[in-house]
Design an enzyme around this catalytic site. Structure first.
Site, PDB file in Angstrom:
ATOM      1  N   HIS A 142     150.517 -13.783  73.779  1.00 24.94           N
ATOM      2  CA  HIS A 142     150.007 -15.141  73.983  1.00 24.94           C
ATOM      3  C   HIS A 142     148.566 -15.307  73.503  1.00 24.94           C
ATOM      4  O   HIS A 142     148.082 -16.425  73.339  1.00 24.94           O
ATOM      5  CB  HIS A 142     150.156 -15.587  75.443  1.00 24.94           C
ATOM      6  CG  HIS A 142     149.199 -14.947  76.409  1.00 24.94           C
ATOM      7  ND1 HIS A 142     149.535 -13.845  77.173  1.00 24.94           N
ATOM      8  CD2 HIS A 142     147.939 -15.252  76.756  1.00 24.94           C
ATOM      9  CE1 HIS A 142     148.521 -13.519  77.948  1.00 24.94           C
ATOM     10  NE2 HIS A 142     147.534 -14.360  77.708  1.00 24.94           N
ATOM     11  N   ASP A 172     155.273  -9.741  75.976  1.00 21.32           N
ATOM     12  CA  ASP A 172     153.929 -10.297  75.841  1.00 21.32           C
ATOM     13  C   ASP A 172     152.970  -9.293  75.206  1.00 21.32           C
ATOM     14  O   ASP A 172     151.829  -9.129  75.655  1.00 21.32           O
ATOM     15  CB  ASP A 172     153.382 -10.774  77.186  1.00 21.32           C
ATOM     16  CG  ASP A 172     152.159 -11.684  77.028  1.00 21.32           C
ATOM     17  OD1 ASP A 172     152.006 -12.279  75.944  1.00 21.32           O
ATOM     18  OD2 ASP A 172     151.358 -11.779  77.969  1.00 21.32           O
ATOM     19  N   SER A 256     142.864 -11.293  79.017  1.00 17.01           N
ATOM     20  CA  SER A 256     144.207 -10.982  78.536  1.00 17.01           C
ATOM     21  C   SER A 256     144.154 -10.040  77.342  1.00 17.01           C
ATOM     22  O   SER A 256     143.430 -10.282  76.378  1.00 17.01           O
ATOM     23  CB  SER A 256     144.932 -12.264  78.125  1.00 17.01           C
ATOM     24  OG  SER A 256     145.208 -13.062  79.249  1.00 17.01           O
TER      25      SER A 256
END
Length: 410
Positions: A142, A172, A256
């Site tokens: 993402h 992911d 992230s």
């Protein structure tokens, strides 16, 4: 004389009492003034931080960054993952060294044909390998999703263009390749299989973007093998379950793709997401290193993840538009299933005769009531080349078919 002596004695006692109380009163005054002075200094520091933009006044957690996603014990002996490293890069051996292997990842997109690509979001990444003049960075899917170009920002603030070798929405994860000539330190991957609840861990990343790059937060392992439903296609319906490590180390937008490391500086997780609700504090998640490594290796080699393929697009019963519901007939004792919306030509489903509006209810006696059930069973319990038995309904009547699973054609 006796009265004068008594008076003098009383006077002396009062003077002694006053004298003995003075240090106490002086100490209290000092404490009061110290408290006031401390408050003034604290206030001045806070004002200074705001005026120098060290603390952004209008910063909101969870803005439009590509890295924002609100979007969780092995019984065998733990398998130690060796560092994937070579050439002349040093292996990170402590927290300080590990932080040097964590970089910023910029997602750049072109807003219109007249403008150059601009930063659409920022996340973090981990340099985990250097080989043949190239360096390899793992980050979250993402973080780079939708990017026209991707840049990696090294610890010396140098921007390096990156190629996305492969990305996978379900795990992911994404793997990037950059020029390795200026890479001196790579991360050491540890095993997530021997983690213990309560063990100290440290999250390294770039919360809220480049201004706070290299931030380090400390916490503990709050939970292992957490199962978190996620939405990978944006329809607000969970369509995958990911197994993650839970930690209370602060993981914020921009973290992230960064590293979750143990006390030895070994990467045991890749920071992925957090629960971002007002009533929730300290619930962050990381992809375990043991789960990430084989996916990283496959993305690096093949650019995608090979999973068993049926060849149908499906929808749950309540997602079928009203004008098509008369095409669906099920016995009253069947609670749910997945309605076939389309069959891909030449696929395993096509070869066994599946049709639009068939309702898949079981695979190998495993009930299928949602896309979550379908994917979880297919991707966890079956492999390419396996034969499965599928139960479905057509015109209200049960049908059973044997199907051989294949890999999707690239």
């Amino acid at each position: 004389m006796e009265q004068n002596e008594e008076k003098n004695t009383n006077t002396t006692n009062q003077e002694e009492k006053i004298t003995s109380e003075q240090p106490k009163n002086k100490s209290t005054s000092q404490l009061i003034w110290s408290g006031i002075l401390g408050g003034v200094i604290s206030a001045m520091i806070v004002v200074l931080l705001f005026t120098t933009d060290m603390i952004p006044i209008n910063e909101k957690v969870g803005g439009s960054s590509a890295s924002t996603q609100t979007n969780e014990a092995e019984t065998e002996s733990p398998r130690i993952i060796n560092t994937i490293a070579s050439d002349n890069a040093d292996v990170a051996s402590n927290i300080d060294e590990a932080s040097k292997a964590v970089v910023s990842v910029l997602n750049k997109q072109q807003k219109n044909i007249w403008a150059q690509s601009q930063e659409a979001g920022a996340g973090s990444g981990i340099i985990y390998k250097k080989e043949n003049g190239k360096a390899y960075v793992v980050t979250n899917n993402h973080v780079v999703e939708g990017a026209e170009t991707v840049e990696v920002v090294l610890k010396n603030d140098e921007h390096v263009e990156a190629s996305v070798l492969g990305a996978d929405a379900l795990s992911d994860l994404a793997v990037l390749e950059i020029d390795g000539s200026k890479i001196d330190v790579i991360a050491e991957l540890g095993s997530s299989g021997d983690l213990q609840i309560g063990e100290t861990v440290i999250a390294i990343g770039n919360p809220l973007g480049m201004d706070l790059s290299g931030s380090v937060t400390r916490g503990i392992i709050s939970g292992l093998e957490r199962s978190i439903p996620i939405d990978t296609n944006g329809d607000n319906q969970p369509d995958w379950i990911t197994e993650v490590i839970q930690t209370d180390a602060a993981i914020n937008p921009g973290n992230s793709g960064g590293a979750l490391v143990n006390a030895d500086g070994k990467v045991i997780g890749i920071n992925s997401m957090k629960i971002a609700r007002q009533e929730v504090e300290g619930i962050g998640f990381a992809i375990p290193s043991d789960s990430a490594l084989p996916i990283m290796e496959q993305l690096e080699k093949d650019g995608s993840i090979a999973r068993p393929f049926i060849g149908v697009s499906t929808a749950s019963l309540n997602q079928v538009p009203p004008q098509y519901r008369d095409q669906i007939t099920l016995p009253e004792d069947i609670e749910g299933g997945m309605v076939v919306a389309d069959v891909e030509s030449g696929s395993p489903a096509d070869r066994v005769g599946l049709q639009q509006f068939d309702i898949i209810t079981k695979i190998n006696d495993q009930e299928i009531t949602s896309i979550l059930d379908l994917r979880k069973y297919m991707y966890s319990e079956t492999s390419i080349g396996d034969s499965i038995e599928m139960e479905y309904y057509r015109d209200g009547k049960p049908q059973t078919v044997e199907m051989e699973l294949t890999e999707r054609n690239k």
